[in-house]
Design a protein around this motif. Structure first.
Motif, short mmCIF file in Angstrom:
data_model
loop_
_atom_site.label_atom_id
_atom_site.label_comp_id
_atom_site.label_asym_id
_atom_site.label_seq_id
_atom_site.Cartn_x
_atom_site.Cartn_y
_atom_site.Cartn_z
N MET A 87 24.47 55.05 -1.97
CA MET A 87 24.00 56.39 -2.66
C MET A 87 25.36 57.25 -2.84
SD MET A 87 21.29 56.50 -3.91
CE MET A 87 20.75 58.17 -4.17
N VAL A 88 25.86 57.31 -1.51
CA VAL A 88 27.31 58.18 -1.65
C VAL A 88 28.07 57.94 -2.63
CG1 VAL A 88 29.40 59.01 -0.01
CG2 VAL A 88 26.90 58.51 0.96
N ALA A 89 28.53 56.71 -2.77
CA ALA A 89 29.42 56.11 -3.73
C ALA A 89 29.02 56.35 -5.10
CB ALA A 89 29.87 54.73 -3.58
N SER A 90 27.82 55.93 -5.25
CA SER A 90 27.35 56.04 -7.03
C SER A 90 26.99 57.32 -7.34
CB SER A 90 25.73 55.01 -7.09
OG SER A 90 24.85 55.58 -6.26
N VAL A 91 26.51 58.32 -6.36
CA VAL A 91 26.36 59.72 -6.95
C VAL A 91 27.63 60.23 -7.16
CG1 VAL A 91 25.41 62.07 -6.53
CG2 VAL A 91 24.11 59.90 -6.08
N THR A 142 20.08 45.47 -2.98
CA THR A 142 20.02 44.91 -1.51
C THR A 142 19.07 44.14 -1.26
OG1 THR A 142 18.68 46.73 -0.62
CG2 THR A 142 21.19 47.16 -0.43
N ILE A 143 18.20 43.82 -1.94
CA ILE A 143 17.15 42.93 -1.95
C ILE A 143 17.11 41.67 -2.82
CG2 ILE A 143 15.11 44.12 -0.60
CD1 ILE A 143 13.73 44.39 -3.23
N GLY A 144 18.18 41.94 -3.80
CA GLY A 144 18.58 40.96 -4.65
C GLY A 144 17.84 40.60 -5.93
N GLN A 145 17.19 41.77 -6.23
CA GLN A 145 15.99 41.84 -7.47
C GLN A 145 16.82 42.76 -8.85
OE1 GLN A 145 12.16 43.42 -6.55
NE2 GLN A 145 11.71 41.69 -5.22
N PRO A 146 16.36 42.17 -9.85
CA PRO A 146 16.90 42.93 -11.12
C PRO A 146 16.63 44.30 -11.03
CG PRO A 146 15.16 41.39 -11.79
CD PRO A 146 15.31 41.14 -10.18
N PHE A 147 17.44 45.24 -11.74
CA PHE A 147 17.33 46.70 -11.81
C PHE A 147 16.12 46.89 -12.69
CE2 PHE A 147 22.10 47.12 -11.08
CZ PHE A 147 21.82 47.09 -9.60
N ILE A 148 15.30 47.84 -12.45
CA ILE A 148 14.21 48.13 -13.40
C ILE A 148 14.68 49.39 -14.14
CG2 ILE A 148 11.65 48.81 -13.56
CD1 ILE A 148 12.25 45.80 -12.72
N MET A 154 27.24 51.65 -14.90
CA MET A 154 26.91 51.80 -13.54
C MET A 154 26.44 50.39 -13.12
SD MET A 154 27.67 54.91 -12.33
CE MET A 154 26.51 55.09 -10.91
N ALA A 155 25.69 49.56 -13.81
CA ALA A 155 25.17 48.63 -13.19
C ALA A 155 26.27 47.41 -12.81
CB ALA A 155 24.33 47.85 -14.36
N ARG A 156 27.29 47.57 -13.63
CA ARG A 156 28.70 46.61 -13.10
C ARG A 156 29.39 47.32 -11.91
NH1 ARG A 156 27.38 45.11 -17.78
NH2 ARG A 156 28.10 46.84 -19.15
N PHE A 157 29.32 48.53 -11.80
CA PHE A 157 29.91 49.25 -10.62
C PHE A 157 28.95 49.01 -9.42
CE2 PHE A 157 29.48 53.10 -7.79
CZ PHE A 157 31.06 53.35 -7.63
N PHE A 158 27.74 48.69 -9.60
CA PHE A 158 26.89 48.37 -8.27
C PHE A 158 27.55 46.92 -7.93
CE2 PHE A 158 23.07 50.70 -6.89
CZ PHE A 158 23.36 51.99 -7.82
N GLN A 159 27.83 45.94 -8.85
CA GLN A 159 28.17 44.55 -8.41
C GLN A 159 29.27 44.65 -7.44
OE1 GLN A 159 26.19 42.22 -9.85
NE2 GLN A 159 25.31 43.85 -11.09
N GLY A 160 30.06 45.69 -7.24
CA GLY A 160 30.97 45.77 -6.25
C GLY A 160 30.76 45.86 -5.06
N PHE A 161 29.25 46.05 -4.61
CA PHE A 161 28.92 46.34 -3.22
C PHE A 161 28.47 44.81 -2.62
CE2 PHE A 161 28.05 50.50 -5.03
CZ PHE A 161 28.71 51.37 -4.04
N ARG A 162 28.79 44.77 -1.45
CA ARG A 162 28.03 43.54 -0.70
C ARG A 162 26.52 43.76 -0.77
NH1 ARG A 162 31.14 41.82 4.75
NH2 ARG A 162 28.96 41.76 5.40
#
Ligand code: ACO
Length: 433
Positions: A138-142, A183-189, A121-129
């Motif tokens: 949220m719509v896309a990831s859920v 969106t704020i460019g910080q690593p996922f926790i 999923m973390a890599r899935f997120f990389q596709g977003f601006r």
């Protein structure tokens, strides 16, 4: 499911013919006329855009009396439910009863064990601006969870339904925090399972790997209560969307994604942001009269945001609790003298004694104070609706489960009043004018 009683009959007269329909009584609230046989009997439909007077289903989950300002989950008043915690509320909404100690511990354990999301999923997120709105993410990831958790998508298997429910309650906060961090460019926790639900969520949103993060218990308790207040609200637009999507037998993760899409609209989940914007714009109590004048002016599109409600024609019971939480959070964060709070308090006081608002039964709704509170908790406005989605996920799931469990449920397929062209003949392109 048909737990209603039938006591009276309603008669509909069309031309010179009359048709009888049973009137069903619930345990509380208005009776309903069961017109499901209307088309077969009379060959006509009813017309009710926006469901102004239509009960779309039978439900045992949430009861609202808008005139009296009452909201109850499974029969318990919201003021009492808010004394417990959010996961207890989840259990209550899903199972219909408050859990005993062993049931609560088991439920918390099951939710907690599902908080991580598939690493892919973390890599899935990389596709977003990076500037994507967190609700879009949220719509896309859920929705994408349906591609990761195939083993809990057979809706005919009660065990799989239960697993899908646990996964969503546990993983939606993780995805919401990831949407924010992205969106704020910080690593996922990663989630920290020793923490309670709200504390874990705050940590996933606000911690950074290079520093210790200590959750403030006053603030996490406030967030937990905000989640409780938003957990369910009977057949609102997004819940109706989830039920409609689910009625075709669709994948449960996709159904919740559909609910999130509906919630995103400013007429539904977006009003808290608008209320905060309005209070900030007013800026000073001395500017209040000018805004009240605008609210009353029919030529002006301005409305007092966070005031008025389609169902509540009395004080929204959630608004009272929210006002209290607002004070607690602002005190804890040192914003007691926040000018926006002063404006809100004075604005509310004046509006509640103004004839225009009294005669139209316009009272504060939950959104009047929630924006100020969420801002003080540290969330940006773009996250307000996301927090609503985190809380409402359990309500959507409870309503979806109730529908699937009902052996009589049918695909939601409304009819229409057709006002288009009557039959006409197709003209080949070379013969058209
Ligand atoms: N400010 C000023 N006047 C208002 C307001 C308001 N916030 N709300 C309603 N009115 C007036 C209308 O102008 C109308 O006056 P009129 O009879 O002289 O024409 C009368 O009150 C009735 O209003 P309707 O729009 O018919 O009421 P409805 O039930 O359709 O609207 C709604 C409810 C949409 C919530 C409305 O009160 C509103 O726009 N409020 C502000 C937005 C808001 O706070 N939304 C959040 C809802 S809660 C939630 O979603 C969690």
């Amino acid at each position: 499911m048909d737990a209603s009683n039938t006591s009276k009959t309603a008669t509909l007269t069309v031309g010179n013919k009359s048709y009888d329909f049973p009137v069903k009584n619930g345990t509380e609230g208005p009776d309903v006329v069961d017109i499901s046989t209307l088309y077969n009997k009379a060959g006509i439909f009813t017309y009710d855009p926006g469901f102004m007077a239509t009960a779309s289903c039978e439900s045992k989950i949430t009861y609202i009396d808008g005139d009296a300002g009452i909201l109850r989950y499974r029969g318990y008043p919201i003021e009492q439910v808010a004394q417990g915690d959010f996961l207890e509320t989840c259990y209550l909404l899903l199972e219909g009863e408050l859990p005993n100690k062993a049931q609560k511990a088991d439920f918390v354990n099951r939710v907690t064990n599902h908080t991580m999301v598939h690493e892919q999923m973390a890599r899935f997120f990389q596709g977003f601006r990076r500037d994507a709105h967190p609700m879009a993410v949220m719509v896309a990831s859920v929705g994408a969870l349906s591609a990761f958790y195939h083993d809990s998508t057979d809706i005919n298997d009660p065990h799989q339904r239960m697993v899908a429910s646990m996964r969503m309650i546990a993983k939606v906060p993780t995805l919401a925090a990831m949407a924010y961090k992205y969106t704020i460019g910080q690593p996922f926790i990663y989630p920290q399972n020793s923490l309670d639900y709200a504390s874990n969520f705050m940590r996933m949103c606000f911690a950074v790997p290079c520093e210790e993060y200590k959750v403030n218990p006053v603030l996490s308790r406030a967030l937990d209560k905000i989640f409780i207040l938003h957990a369910d609200h009977e057949q609102n637009a997004s819940t109706n969307t989830v039920r409609s999507s689910g009625s075709s037998g669709a994948n449960p993760f996709a159904c919740i994604a559909a609910g999130i899409a509906c919630l995103w609209g400013p007429a539904h989940g977006g009003a808290n942001e608008a209320a905060l914007k309005m209070l900030t714009e007013i800026g000073d109590v001395k500017n209040i009269p000018a805004f009240i004048k605008r609210a009353k002016d029919k030529e002006d599109l301005f409305r007092v945001m966070g005031f008025g409600h389609r169902v509540y024609k009395n004080y929204d019971p959630r608004a009272k609790i929210m006002q209290q939480l607002c004070h607690e959070v602002l005190k804890e964060t040192g914003h007691e003298n926040d000018p926006v709070l002063q404006v809100a308090l004075e604005f509310e006081r004046i509006l509640l004694s103004d004839d225009y608002f009294i005669s139209r039964k316009l009272y504060p709704n939950v959104d009047f104070y929630s924006g100020i509170t969420l801002k003080a908790l540290g969330f940006p406005t773009s996250m307000f609706t996301v927090l609503f989605a985190v809380a409402r996920t359990v309500g959507w799931i409870a309503q979806w489960k109730e529908m699937i469990d009902d052996p009589n449920y049918k695909i939601a397929r409304p009819r229409q009043l057709y006002t288009g062209d009557v039959e006409r003949q197709y003209i080949p392109l070379d013969k058209r004018k």
